[in-house]
Write a protein that holds these residues in place. Sequence first.
Motif, short mmCIF file in Angstrom:
data_model
loop_
_atom_site.label_atom_id
_atom_site.label_comp_id
_atom_site.label_asym_id
_atom_site.label_seq_id
_atom_site.Cartn_x
_atom_site.Cartn_y
_atom_site.Cartn_z
N ALA A 44 0.88 -1.18 0.00
CA ALA A 44 0.00 0.00 0.00
C ALA A 44 0.91 1.22 0.00
O ALA A 44 1.29 1.72 1.05
N ALA A 59 0.04 4.31 2.05
CA ALA A 59 -0.45 4.06 3.40
C ALA A 59 0.62 3.39 4.25
O ALA A 59 0.41 3.13 5.42
N ASP A 60 1.77 3.12 3.65
CA ASP A 60 2.87 2.47 4.35
C ASP A 60 3.89 3.54 4.75
O ASP A 60 4.41 4.25 3.88
N PRO A 61 4.16 3.69 6.06
CA PRO A 61 5.07 4.75 6.50
C PRO A 61 6.45 4.67 5.83
O PRO A 61 7.14 5.68 5.71
N LEU A 65 -2.85 11.32 1.07
CA LEU A 65 -2.82 10.51 2.27
C LEU A 65 -4.16 10.49 3.01
O LEU A 65 -4.61 9.44 3.42
N ARG A 117 -6.79 11.84 6.23
CA ARG A 117 -6.53 12.09 7.65
C ARG A 117 -6.39 10.86 8.52
O ARG A 117 -5.86 10.95 9.63
N THR A 118 -6.86 9.69 8.11
CA THR A 118 -6.68 8.53 8.99
C THR A 118 -5.62 7.58 8.42
O THR A 118 -5.63 6.41 8.69
N ASN A 119 -4.72 8.13 7.64
CA ASN A 119 -3.68 7.30 7.04
C ASN A 119 -2.61 6.93 8.07
O ASN A 119 -2.08 7.81 8.75
N PRO A 120 -2.31 5.63 8.21
CA PRO A 120 -1.30 5.25 9.21
C PRO A 120 0.08 5.82 8.89
O PRO A 120 0.94 5.87 9.77
N LYS A 138 4.40 13.83 7.59
CA LYS A 138 3.96 15.23 7.60
C LYS A 138 5.09 16.18 7.21
O LYS A 138 6.20 16.06 7.69
#
Lengths: 295, 426
Positions: A148, A151-153, A236, A238-241, A247
């Motif tokens: 993802a 969604a993947d840091p 991204l 707002r609830t994206n891990p 940021k």
Amino acid sequence: MRPNRYPDNAWAAILLAVPFGGLVIFYLWPLLRTVLLSFSEGTAFTGYTITGLGNWQRLFENGDDVWRALVNTLVYAAIVLLGVPIAMVIAALLHQRGLRGRSFYRTLYFVPVVTMPVAVAMVWRYIYNGDFGLLNEVLDAVGGPTRAWVADPDTALYAVAVVGIWMALGTNLIILAAGLEAVPQTLEEAAMLDGAGPVRRFLSVTVPLLTPSIFLVSVLSVIGSLQMFDLLFIMLGRTNPALADSKTIVYLFYEEAFVRNDRPLGAVIALVTLVVTLAVTAVQFRLQRRWVTYA
Amino acid sequence: MKSTNTMLALAATAAVLTLAACGDNGASAGGSDGGGGEEVELTFATFSPDQEPAIRQILDVFEEQNPGVSVEIQIIPWTDYWSTLQTSTAGGTGPDVAWMLGAKIGQYIDGGVLLPLDEAFEESGLDIEKYPEQLVDLFVDDGTTYALPKDFDTIGLWYNKALFDEAGVAYPTPDWTWDDVITAAKALTKPDGSVYGIGAPMDPQATYYNTIYQAGGEVISEDGTTSGYDSPEAIEGIKFWTDMINVHHVSPTLESFADTESVAQFMSGRLAMLTTGSFYAIRFANDEYSSQNFDVTELPAGAQEATIINGIGNVALASTEHPEEAARLAVFLSGEEASRISSETGTVIGSYEGTQEAFVDAFPQFNLQAFLDQAENGVVLPVSRNTDAWASREGEFLTPAWTGEQSVEEAAANLADAMNEALAQE
């Protein structure tokens, strides 16, 4: 002579007053207000009163968020800067004599510039989608790693930066193409007669003469990247891990000033952004002496 | 001279009224009771383009009942709404009447920028008993009413009948408990990942607020001064969802929901169940697949029954030039007539008792009665004076619990600390 000089000066003063007035109203005045706001406390309804260094202290006490955002922003800017050599190569290819469909390719590369960032971000969201995305489909077919992407840091910031490169490509190309036009044909031909191949000619003749344009493009690219917000905000969500690790400094500004309604702290972050941008640009100007050739 | 002026004024008024009448299909023709002869123009700010047709219909009735008053709708997109309303109100250039949420009103009351509506409400002849009590309280401060709820929404358990039939699982009933949901979700999940039993997105209003209250916990203390996140009940309520992903593997991950929002996954047939609000009824009804296959029932019970109830209010801004008319409009927009029009058009559930059945009838393919039946167990969406200061941090602190990097206990404790710090500054 004498009777002419005075009206010229008057006209110059009048014509300069217009942009200067704009500068004062739309730039210097807001800047001054931002500085004052950063030393103030209050809300939009109660009004703001100057209280001192409290907001600056707060920022540096909870410094982790700011540092992470600063690092993310600089990493992003560095990656997008990689778009400059890419743009150089493409500009050189498009500049080749006898290339057919030149304006078609130029238009193609310029399309992202005139497309709304929101629309671009939405399309890339589909491409990067972890469950149904185009990129994963392709990677799956060739046996590559799927994930993802936004969604993947570990990948989110880089995935967004790729879009940043792509979006900046068109502007960079235009500036570099103009620079290429200014490179004298005679030098290229002389190098050719000396037996230099296309790559050698590009690196030894074209690139050095193109350095003023490259410098301009680099400075603009970095300034633009340091203010990146829209791509991140839309790609991204707002609830994206991955959000906490991705940021940027302007995203942080948005959160404090407009989500938490803490305008004074937002002002502090805005000023930090300004200082960082000035510092990075100053460094670039200092370094240019080492590599930019003004023919 | 005087009579000439009066004549002119009357003629002008009549002309303007005629023009206004042309504008809205003659709804306010007449205007014969003359009023003061002064033309009053009000601006009404809202963030929902979806509700504009219903709002226009309501305003037409208002204009008819109040000759000489015309109302202009100003739609400000959600992303800009709150910052625009705040700055324009603070600068005295705001709308006369605007939509308001319980989570936002504290700041406006503290700023003294809202008109009290008590007088206008008394004149209207409406009965305060006919509104959901919890929602009325949201907009009352120190005995003064600043807004009345115009509508309400509750959360229900939506499910996809086709996927239940395919897996041979019986449809959910109002008697279901948490365990029933988990058992069904396991039976509905396909091993190849094409169908998951339930969606567990990190969505306060639609998911974990509900289960926190069902477990007997609370998000914020009754007096609004301390966080409830570190209580064992709140942790249990959050775990219900994180376990769906990390223990039972019956929900897509948080990453997946970041890429494709839960409602979109539900509508594409990837989720068999999703808890979400009555406000999605209109979207599901307008989608062919959803309309045919979806239905809804009450939320399952934990230690007790609970559903999050929320509603929009209408406030009048103190900066208005026409306080009397603005207050009357704010009350009217939340009144019986407005409530009926909202329900009948299927737009939202009108707040005024006796007008709500129309909403249920608007989309007979869904058992929308479930949303009304649950209202008595409604827990109002938790708020404090400056809700955004802590609500904006929930996602940040709970993410590691959702991804499984941190235990729910740890994440909830960190969130409680940050929330208490924010509450201490109020």
